[in-house]
Scaffold this motif. Structure first.
Motif, PDB file in Angstrom:
ATOM      1  N   TRP A  58       0.946  -5.057   9.616  1.00  0.00           N
ATOM      2  CA  TRP A  58       1.504  -3.963   8.824  1.00  0.00           C
ATOM      3  C   TRP A  58       2.943  -3.680   9.229  1.00  0.00           C
ATOM      4  N   GLY A  59       3.737  -3.302   8.226  1.00  0.00           N
ATOM      5  CA  GLY A  59       5.073  -2.821   8.505  1.00  0.00           C
ATOM      6  C   GLY A  59       5.060  -1.338   8.809  1.00  0.00           C
ATOM      7  N   GLN A  60       6.236  -0.789   9.060  1.00  0.00           N
ATOM      8  CA  GLN A  60       6.361   0.624   9.431  1.00  0.00           C
ATOM      9  C   GLN A  60       6.454   1.545   8.216  1.00  0.00           C
ATOM     10  N   GLY A  61       6.745   0.988   7.057  1.00  0.00           N
ATOM     11  CA  GLY A  61       6.772   1.781   5.840  1.00  0.00           C
ATOM     12  C   GLY A  61       8.163   2.205   5.414  1.00  0.00           C
TER      13      GLY A  61
ATOM     14  N   SER B 197       4.858   9.148  -5.343  1.00  0.00           N
ATOM     15  CA  SER B 197       5.533   9.463  -4.085  1.00  0.00           C
ATOM     16  C   SER B 197       4.631   9.171  -2.901  1.00  0.00           C
ATOM     17  N   GLY B 198       5.256   8.737  -1.810  1.00  0.00           N
ATOM     18  CA  GLY B 198       4.508   8.463  -0.596  1.00  0.00           C
ATOM     19  C   GLY B 198       5.219   7.446   0.258  1.00  0.00           C
ATOM     20  N   MET B 199       4.595   7.135   1.391  1.00  0.00           N
ATOM     21  CA  MET B 199       5.107   6.074   2.242  1.00  0.00           C
ATOM     22  C   MET B 199       4.509   4.761   1.754  1.00  0.00           C
ATOM     23  N   TYR B 200       5.362   3.794   1.526  1.00  0.00           N
ATOM     24  CA  TYR B 200       4.927   2.498   1.042  1.00  0.00           C
ATOM     25  C   TYR B 200       4.961   1.492   2.189  1.00  0.00           C
ATOM     26  N   TYR B 201       3.841   0.783   2.349  1.00  0.00           N
ATOM     27  CA  TYR B 201       3.686  -0.165   3.448  1.00  0.00           C
ATOM     28  C   TYR B 201       3.466  -1.573   2.912  1.00  0.00           C
ATOM     29  N   CYS B 202       4.065  -2.520   3.582  1.00  0.00           N
ATOM     30  CA  CYS B 202       3.832  -3.933   3.338  1.00  0.00           C
ATOM     31  C   CYS B 202       2.800  -4.423   4.354  1.00  0.00           C
TER      32      CYS B 202
ATOM     33  N   ARG C 110      -4.738   5.899   2.584  1.00  0.00           N
ATOM     34  CA  ARG C 110      -3.879   4.794   2.174  1.00  0.00           C
ATOM     35  C   ARG C 110      -4.563   4.030   1.036  1.00  0.00           C
ATOM     36  N   GLU C 111      -3.807   3.753  -0.016  1.00  0.00           N
ATOM     37  CA  GLU C 111      -4.368   3.061  -1.175  1.00  0.00           C
ATOM     38  C   GLU C 111      -3.571   1.819  -1.514  1.00  0.00           C
ATOM     39  N   GLY C 112      -4.284   0.818  -2.003  1.00  0.00           N
ATOM     40  CA  GLY C 112      -3.631  -0.418  -2.390  1.00  0.00           C
ATOM     41  C   GLY C 112      -2.862  -0.279  -3.678  1.00  0.00           C
TER      42      GLY C 112
ATOM     43  N   PHE D  88       0.843  -1.183   0.000  1.00  0.00           N
ATOM     44  CA  PHE D  88       0.000   0.000   0.000  1.00  0.00           C
ATOM     45  C   PHE D  88       0.881   1.238   0.000  1.00  0.00           C
ATOM     46  N   ARG D  89       0.288   2.372  -0.315  1.00  0.00           N
ATOM     47  CA  ARG D  89       1.042   3.621  -0.221  1.00  0.00           C
ATOM     48  C   ARG D  89       0.119   4.717   0.287  1.00  0.00           C
TER      49      ARG D  89
END
Length: 119
Positions: free
Chosen positions: A110-113, A88-93, A45-47, A37-38
């Motif tokens: 969730w991870g921290q990004g 651009s953005g924070m990417y999360y697993c 937050r979007e997939g 996600f980002r």
């Protein structure tokens, strides 16, 4: 303890590439449905993409043909190509979906990004 740790973010120019990785601990990653996600500042937050234990993959329309998701026993990788400033953005697993999904509420871990900046 179940944990996800992202890496690989950075700053690139328009049209550049990055490879993001997500390492898992506390569970066998290959048997889980995983997603990326980002989130940009001020936006929801979007997939971006998701992959299940059988390798079935879904992508957001905005990244199809540019981003590639893959998974092995130890990590989930997201290859980002032809990057644009709007990527651009924070990417999360994330982990825990029942089927590949692009909805945050489908995931339980969730991870921290890791930050991606495209200029």
């Amino acid at each position: 303890q179940v944990q996800l740790v992202e890496s690989g973010g950075g700053s690139v120019q328009n049209g550049g590439s990055l490879r993001l990785s997500c390492a898992a601990s506390g569970f066998t990653l290959s048997t889980y449905c995983m997603g990326w996600f980002r989130q940009a500042p001020g936006k929801e937050r979007e997939g971006v993409g998701a992959i299940d234990s059988d390798g079935q993959i879904v992508y957001a329309d905005s990244v199809k043909g540019r981003f590639t998701l893959s998974k092995d026993n130890t990590k989930v990788t997201l290859d980002l190509d032809k990057l644009r400033p709007e990527d651009s953005g924070m990417y999360y697993c994330a982990a825990g979906c029942w089927a590949p999904a692009l909805t945050p509420r489908a995931f339980t871990v969730w991870g921290q990004g890791t930050q991606v900046t495209v200029s």
